[in-house]
Scaffold this active site. Structure first.
Site, PDB file in Angstrom:
ATOM      1  N   ARG A   1      44.771  28.871  65.262  1.00 54.68           N
ATOM      2  CA  ARG A   1      45.602  30.578  65.150  1.00 54.68           C
ATOM      3  C   ARG A   1      45.645  30.589  66.656  1.00 54.68           C
ATOM      4  O   ARG A   1      47.696  31.424  66.659  1.00 54.68           O
ATOM      5  CB  ARG A   1      44.369  31.478  65.429  1.00 54.68           C
ATOM      6  CG  ARG A   1      43.244  31.372  63.760  1.00 54.68           C
ATOM      7  CD  ARG A   1      42.779  32.671  63.286  1.00 54.68           C
ATOM      8  NE  ARG A   1      43.722  33.590  63.328  1.00 54.68           N
ATOM      9  CZ  ARG A   1      43.529  34.870  64.803  1.00 54.68           C
ATOM     10  NH1 ARG A   1      42.895  34.341  65.747  1.00 54.68           N
ATOM     11  NH2 ARG A   1      44.428  36.441  64.156  1.00 54.68           N
TER      12      ARG A   1
ATOM     13  N   CYS B   1      49.598  15.850  71.249  1.00 54.10           N
ATOM     14  CA  CYS B   1      50.961  15.750  71.598  1.00 54.10           C
ATOM     15  C   CYS B   1      51.888  16.375  70.991  1.00 54.10           C
ATOM     16  O   CYS B   1      52.505  16.575  70.533  1.00 54.10           O
ATOM     17  CB  CYS B   1      51.252  13.893  70.822  1.00 54.10           C
ATOM     18  SG  CYS B   1      50.433  13.051  71.260  1.00 54.10           S
TER      19      CYS B   1
END
Ligand code: LLP
Length: 404
Positions: free
Chosen positions: A307, A338
């Site tokens: 979220r 990453c």
């Protein structure tokens, strides 16, 4: 949730103990909160006793759905997978509604065979497809039609669904065309008008507007609907600043709408039932200094809780053990993935943290685990249900051997 002897606790259990015993990241759900939410929801609308269909997309854990079912709730599903999960949790098919803009032939077949309450269609083509399938089975299928009321839910644009530019539902013109199509069909029985204008709605006024649109439309047709499905969307309080939806006002608006009418109301709440029951506990792996702030690198990441990265959503973040010492530097809580969006929250004046400390990310019961993924080939977290002083593993931590 409160600090008892400086330890963040819920239902007599402290999260620190859970973190040590079950490792992290771990989703913890509180049964007493769940019970409280359902009881309050029912109480708020008791004058017209709606059918409450839990929006399974908000949390698909079968043990939680089973608990929700025990309170008499049905399910709102949006795929064959969610339908199977609701049925596995023993939800009565007569309390299942099926929403979604792109139901496939297989999904419609499955829904018809399971005799669910309603397939809420979202286009003329879908109504025709349901009609075609029902004809081959020589039966009459109960359907609803989702109207796009062109109402601004005044919520995040990413989770707004009721404006005319959104892909959901049909406009007024198509709605009347579908009514006419159904009148002459022996295989579809149009029982329901459904709407859902968006999620995390905190202001009751968009609901009032939506009800006016419905009233208008219903007055212009002599079709007899049995159900009005008002969808979900009831917002919850994620921070101390944002208030939650005023249920009293929403209830009054519905009562006004129902005056001299005999519809059965259906709701499809997700977040308001399960959102504040869930907490994600996670461990600080490293702390990295930069000029202006410190990065608190957690063992939870955007794959576990999407979220913040997806909507810029803010979740209250707390230490599991309170020390009282405040950090001079701003903290940025990030995950190991990453991606620069793998960031939960930036906080000034947080308590001083050390590596291996634990953190709680709050109100993640809705669209937390259900939006999680295996990105970066990370395994999905463990899920625990806290019921009084009992802890139950309701989903095992995924293992790498499940993935590789
Ligand atoms: N009914 C329909 C047709 C829906 O599309 C939704 C949510 C609901 C009910 C349940 O809405 P709720 O009561 O939970 O607001 N992933 C986003 C939320 C997406 C909601 C999608 N539809 C988030 O994390 O905020």
């Amino acid at each position: 949730m409160k600090y008892i002897n400086k330890k963040l606790s819920i239902e007599k259990t402290n999260f620190h103990k859970i973190a040590q015993n079950f490792k992290t990241p771990t989703y913890c759900y509180s049964y007493s909160k769940l019970k409280e939410n359902i009881t309050n929801f029912k109480k708020n609308f008791k004058s017209f006793s709606p059918l409450i269909c839990f929006a399974v997309k908000s949390n698909t854990n079968v043990s939680l759905i089973k608990e929700i079912k025990k309170f008499g709730l049905g399910a709102d599903v949006v795929s064959i997978g969610e339908m199977m999960m609701a049925l596995k949790a023993k939800i009565n098919p007569k309390k299942i509604v099926f929403s979604g803009v792109g139901k496939t032939t297989d999904e419609i077949n499955f829904a018809i065979d399971r005799k669910i309450l309603l397939i809420n269609a979202e286009s003329k083509s879908e109504v025709e497809e349901i009609n075609r399938i029902a004809k081959t089975k020589k039966i009459k299928v109960q359907i609803g039609v989702r109207l796009n009321p062109n109402t601004d839910a005044k919520t995040l644009s990413q989770i707004s669904t009721g404006k005319k530019d959104n892909k959901f539902g049909v406009n007024k013109k198509t709605f009347y065309e579908i009514i006419n199509f159904c009148k002459s069909s022996k295989n579809v029985d149009l029982k329901c008008l459904s709407v859902h204008i968006g999620s995390q709605i905190l202001d009751h006024k968009p609901y009032e507007k939506m009800l006016k649109v419905l009233d208008n439309i219903l007055n212009k047709t002599n079709h007899k609907f049995e159900y009005i499905d008002l969808g979900g969307g009831m917002g919850i309080s994620y921070s101390n600043k944002n208030k939650k939806l005023n249920y009293k006002k929403y209830n009054s608006a519905i009562k006004k709408f129902l005056k001299n009418k005999k519809y059965k109301i259906i709701f499809e709440p997700g977040r308001s039932i399960i959102g504040n029951t869930g907490t994600l506990i996670t461990k600080v792996i490293y702390i990295k200094d930069s000029e202006s702030k410190k990065f608190i690198i957690l063992d939870a990441a955007m794959n576990d809780l999407m979220r913040p990265a997806l909507y810029g959503a803010i979740h209250k973040t707390l230490p599991l053990i309170k020390s009282g010492k405040i950090s001079k530097k701003t903290y940025e809580f990030v995950g190991p993935i990453c991606e620069s969006t793998d960031k939960f929250i930036t906080i000034k004046n947080f308590q001083e943290l050390k590596e291996k400390d634990y953190i709680a990310i709050c109100d993640v019961g809705a669209y937390g685990m259900s939006l999680s993924s295996n990105y970066n080939l990370r395994t999905k977290p463990l899920e625990l249900l806290i019921k009084g002083n009992k802890l139950k593993i309701i989903r095992k931590r995924q293992k790498h051997k499940d993935l590789i």
